[in-house]
Design a protein around this motif. Structure first.
Motif, PDB file in Angstrom:
ATOM      1  N   THR A  89       0.807  -1.220   0.000  1.00 44.01           N
ATOM      2  CA  THR A  89       0.000   0.000   0.000  1.00 44.01           C
ATOM      3  C   THR A  89       0.842   1.273   0.000  1.00 44.01           C
ATOM      4  N   GLY A  90       2.161   1.119   0.066  1.00 43.39           N
ATOM      5  CA  GLY A  90       3.016   2.310   0.110  1.00 43.39           C
ATOM      6  C   GLY A  90       2.970   3.014   1.451  1.00 43.39           C
ATOM      7  N   LYS A  91       2.843   2.240   2.516  1.00 43.31           N
ATOM      8  CA  LYS A  91       2.787   2.870   3.846  1.00 43.31           C
ATOM      9  C   LYS A  91       4.154   3.336   4.319  1.00 43.31           C
ATOM     10  N   MET A  92       5.241   2.740   3.752  1.00 43.26           N
ATOM     11  CA  MET A  92       6.593   3.151   4.113  1.00 43.26           C
ATOM     12  C   MET A  92       7.561   2.735   3.016  1.00 43.26           C
ATOM     13  N   TYR A  93       8.388   3.664   2.587  1.00 45.31           N
ATOM     14  CA  TYR A  93       9.346   3.345   1.538  1.00 45.31           C
ATOM     15  C   TYR A  93      10.433   4.422   1.466  1.00 45.31           C
ATOM     16  N   PHE A  94      11.550   4.039   0.906  1.00 40.89           N
ATOM     17  CA  PHE A  94      12.688   4.936   0.673  1.00 40.89           C
ATOM     18  C   PHE A  94      12.471   5.642  -0.661  1.00 40.89           C
ATOM     19  N   ASN A  95      12.558   6.983  -0.627  1.00 45.00           N
ATOM     20  CA  ASN A  95      12.335   7.731  -1.864  1.00 45.00           C
ATOM     21  C   ASN A  95      13.033   9.080  -1.807  1.00 45.00           C
ATOM     22  N   GLY A  96      14.196   9.183  -2.422  1.00 42.36           N
ATOM     23  CA  GLY A  96      14.878  10.463  -2.525  1.00 42.36           C
ATOM     24  C   GLY A  96      15.700  10.830  -1.295  1.00 42.36           C
ATOM     25  N   PHE A  97      16.110  12.106  -1.280  1.00 46.83           N
ATOM     26  CA  PHE A  97      17.039  12.573  -0.260  1.00 46.83           C
ATOM     27  C   PHE A  97      16.627  13.951   0.251  1.00 46.83           C
ATOM     28  N   ASP A  98      17.050  14.271   1.475  1.00 48.83           N
ATOM     29  CA  ASP A  98      16.729  15.588   2.025  1.00 48.83           C
ATOM     30  C   ASP A  98      17.814  16.595   1.659  1.00 48.83           C
ATOM     31  N   LYS A  99      17.776  17.769   2.269  1.00 50.10           N
ATOM     32  CA  LYS A  99      18.722  18.835   1.930  1.00 50.10           C
ATOM     33  C   LYS A  99      20.170  18.477   2.248  1.00 50.10           C
ATOM     34  N   LEU A 100      20.362  17.549   3.197  1.00 48.35           N
ATOM     35  CA  LEU A 100      21.706  17.132   3.587  1.00 48.35           C
ATOM     36  C   LEU A 100      22.104  15.815   2.917  1.00 48.35           C
ATOM     37  N   SER A 101      21.388  15.457   1.865  1.00 50.61           N
ATOM     38  CA  SER A 101      21.634  14.229   1.096  1.00 50.61           C
ATOM     39  C   SER A 101      21.380  12.956   1.896  1.00 50.61           C
ATOM     40  N   ARG A 144      11.235  21.913  -1.182  1.00 58.15           N
ATOM     41  CA  ARG A 144       9.830  21.584  -1.506  1.00 58.15           C
ATOM     42  C   ARG A 144       9.706  20.789  -2.805  1.00 58.15           C
ATOM     43  N   ASP A 145      10.576  21.075  -3.775  1.00 61.90           N
ATOM     44  CA  ASP A 145      10.469  20.403  -5.061  1.00 61.90           C
ATOM     45  C   ASP A 145      10.885  18.936  -4.991  1.00 61.90           C
ATOM     46  N   SER A 146      11.578  18.525  -3.930  1.00 60.00           N
ATOM     47  CA  SER A 146      11.968  17.126  -3.779  1.00 60.00           C
ATOM     48  C   SER A 146      11.246  16.459  -2.616  1.00 60.00           C
ATOM     49  N   LEU A 147      10.169  17.102  -2.161  1.00 61.20           N
ATOM     50  CA  LEU A 147       9.334  16.553  -1.100  1.00 61.20           C
ATOM     51  C   LEU A 147       7.989  16.166  -1.703  1.00 61.20           C
ATOM     52  N   GLU A 148       7.518  14.957  -1.406  1.00 63.41           N
ATOM     53  CA  GLU A 148       6.276  14.471  -1.996  1.00 63.41           C
ATOM     54  C   GLU A 148       5.083  15.370  -1.651  1.00 63.41           C
ATOM     55  N   LYS A 149       4.164  15.481  -2.597  1.00 58.67           N
ATOM     56  CA  LYS A 149       2.968  16.304  -2.385  1.00 58.67           C
ATOM     57  C   LYS A 149       2.154  15.819  -1.190  1.00 58.67           C
ATOM     58  N   ASP A 150       2.156  14.505  -0.961  1.00 58.15           N
ATOM     59  CA  ASP A 150       1.405  13.971   0.173  1.00 58.15           C
ATOM     60  C   ASP A 150       2.016  14.370   1.510  1.00 58.15           C
ATOM     61  N   CYS A 151       3.237  14.888   1.450  1.00 56.15           N
ATOM     62  CA  CYS A 151       3.870  15.478   2.639  1.00 56.15           C
ATOM     63  C   CYS A 151       4.037  16.988   2.444  1.00 56.15           C
ATOM     64  N   TYR A 152       3.140  17.566   1.643  1.00 59.99           N
ATOM     65  CA  TYR A 152       3.035  19.019   1.486  1.00 59.99           C
ATOM     66  C   TYR A 152       4.185  19.626   0.695  1.00 59.99           C
ATOM     67  N   GLY A 153       4.849  18.792  -0.129  1.00 61.53           N
ATOM     68  CA  GLY A 153       5.865  19.320  -1.025  1.00 61.53           C
ATOM     69  C   GLY A 153       5.285  19.574  -2.402  1.00 61.53           C
ATOM     70  N   ASN A 154       6.178  19.774  -3.385  1.00 59.82           N
ATOM     71  CA  ASN A 154       5.751  20.049  -4.755  1.00 59.82           C
ATOM     72  C   ASN A 154       5.960  18.875  -5.706  1.00 59.82           C
ATOM     73  N   TRP A 155       6.531  17.781  -5.191  1.00 57.08           N
ATOM     74  CA  TRP A 155       6.856  16.634  -6.025  1.00 57.08           C
ATOM     75  C   TRP A 155       5.606  15.766  -6.189  1.00 57.08           C
ATOM     76  N   ALA A 156       5.078  15.695  -7.409  1.00 57.31           N
ATOM     77  CA  ALA A 156       3.840  14.951  -7.681  1.00 57.31           C
ATOM     78  C   ALA A 156       4.142  13.466  -7.847  1.00 57.31           C
ATOM     79  N   PHE A 157       4.690  12.863  -6.799  1.00 59.78           N
ATOM     80  CA  PHE A 157       5.046  11.445  -6.833  1.00 59.78           C
ATOM     81  C   PHE A 157       3.852  10.593  -6.431  1.00 59.78           C
ATOM     82  N   GLN A 158       3.628   9.503  -7.191  1.00 56.61           N
ATOM     83  CA  GLN A 158       2.579   8.541  -6.854  1.00 56.61           C
ATOM     84  C   GLN A 158       3.232   7.179  -6.662  1.00 56.61           C
ATOM     85  N   TYR A 159       3.037   6.590  -5.482  1.00 55.75           N
ATOM     86  CA  TYR A 159       3.634   5.286  -5.214  1.00 55.75           C
ATOM     87  C   TYR A 159       3.021   4.222  -6.107  1.00 55.75           C
TER      88      TYR A 159
END
Length: 284
Positions: free
Chosen positions: A96-108, A244-259
């Motif tokens: 269901t995509g309840k938890m997964y690794f996806n991308g990196f934060d500002k500190l890589s 914001r551009d590398s944060l998923e929209k479901d976490c209030y970012g701008n990245w329109a990622f769908q699991y």
């Protein structure tokens, strides 16, 4: 960086590596049900200077405590083989995509997204195995100089019916502090409802002060001032950790990622095969 005294502890521990890795326990009979026994243990490869340094820092530079903690983790890894957990064992936890690794934060730092409202299982031990699997996956993909992960936790639809139990949360925290010390960079909780804050108050006594200081709350649409990691306030601005551009929209970012489970799981299986092959090549 380690202090001079901590560096001395590290060097002393390094000199005793043959003793630390001697007489290791076999794979636990229960663990054999969940791991690929053909994956080499490679404790020597795990026991790097950076690994030892994390234990030194976590145990405040106390030699005896550091050595005991390392031996405990070495025995745990030998008995349970967390790096060799089979993907098919934990696949159900990922559907269901309840938890997964996806991308990196500002500190890589690798970001693990957690969406509790997507909870789909009730078996606590397998939930723990999925967390451990994901941690090991992130660690394998850390960039040079990066040692920590960031958790992005969406709690907007949080409730006791779709959350893990306090017992499961405590078990995970024990594994994190004992066997993955200094691996948590930030645990960022988005828009925590009052019910979640109440749950957190029940769990927080089991969290060591260092880990607790890394828990942050965010209301992305509020102009909250950024706080330092040593601040007493748990509230931070989202930009402190994420672009914001590398944060998923479901976490209030701008990245329109769908699991997409099919796509993600193919990548997980391929990565496991590659990691196994690399360890076998190293052994040979």
């Amino acid at each position: 960086a380690l202090s001079a005294d901590e560096q001395q502890v590290l060097e002393r521990i390094k000199a005793e590596i043959p003793e630390l890795i001697a007489d290791l326990p076999p794979i636990d009979e229960e663990a054999k049900k969940f791991v690929d026994e053909t994956v080499p243990l490679d404790i020597e490869g795990w026991l790097t200077d950076e690994c030892i340094a994390r234990y030194v820092r976590a145990r405040k530079g106390v030699y005896d405590d550091t050595k005991k903690a390392l031996r405990k983790s070495i025995e745990w890894r030998a008995a349970t083989r967390p790096h060799a957990l089979r993907p098919d064992v934990v696949e159900i936890e990922s559907r269901t995509g309840k938890m997964y690794f996806n991308g990196f934060d500002k500190l890589s730092r690798p970001v693990i997204y957690m969406y509790n409202h997507r909870q789909n299982t009730k078996e606590p031990d397998n939930q723990i195995r999925w967390v451990v699997y994901t941690l090991e996956l992130c660690i394998r993909h850390m960039r040079p100089g990066v040692e920590k992960v960031t958790l992005a936790i969406d709690t907007t639809n949080w409730g006791f019916s779709n959350s893990v139990s306090i017992g499961t949360a405590k078990k995970f925290l024990d594994i994190l502090s004992n066997h993955y010390p200094e691996r948590l960079g930030r645990a960022v909780v988005f828009v925590p409802p009052k019910l979640f804050v109440g749950f957190y108050s029940l769990v927080s006594p089991f969290i060591d002060p260092v880990t607790k200081a890394k828990v942050a709350f965010v209301k992305p649409n509020d102009p909250a001032p950024a706080q330092s990691e040593n601040s007493n306030s748990p509230w931070i601005a989202v930009e402190e950790c994420f672009a914001r551009d590398s944060l998923e929209k479901d976490c209030y970012g701008n990245w329109a990622f769908q699991y997409n489970h099919q796509v993600y799981w193919k990548a997980v299986e391929d990565e496991f095969a590659q990691a196994k092959a690399a360890l076998l090549d190293k052994q040979n």
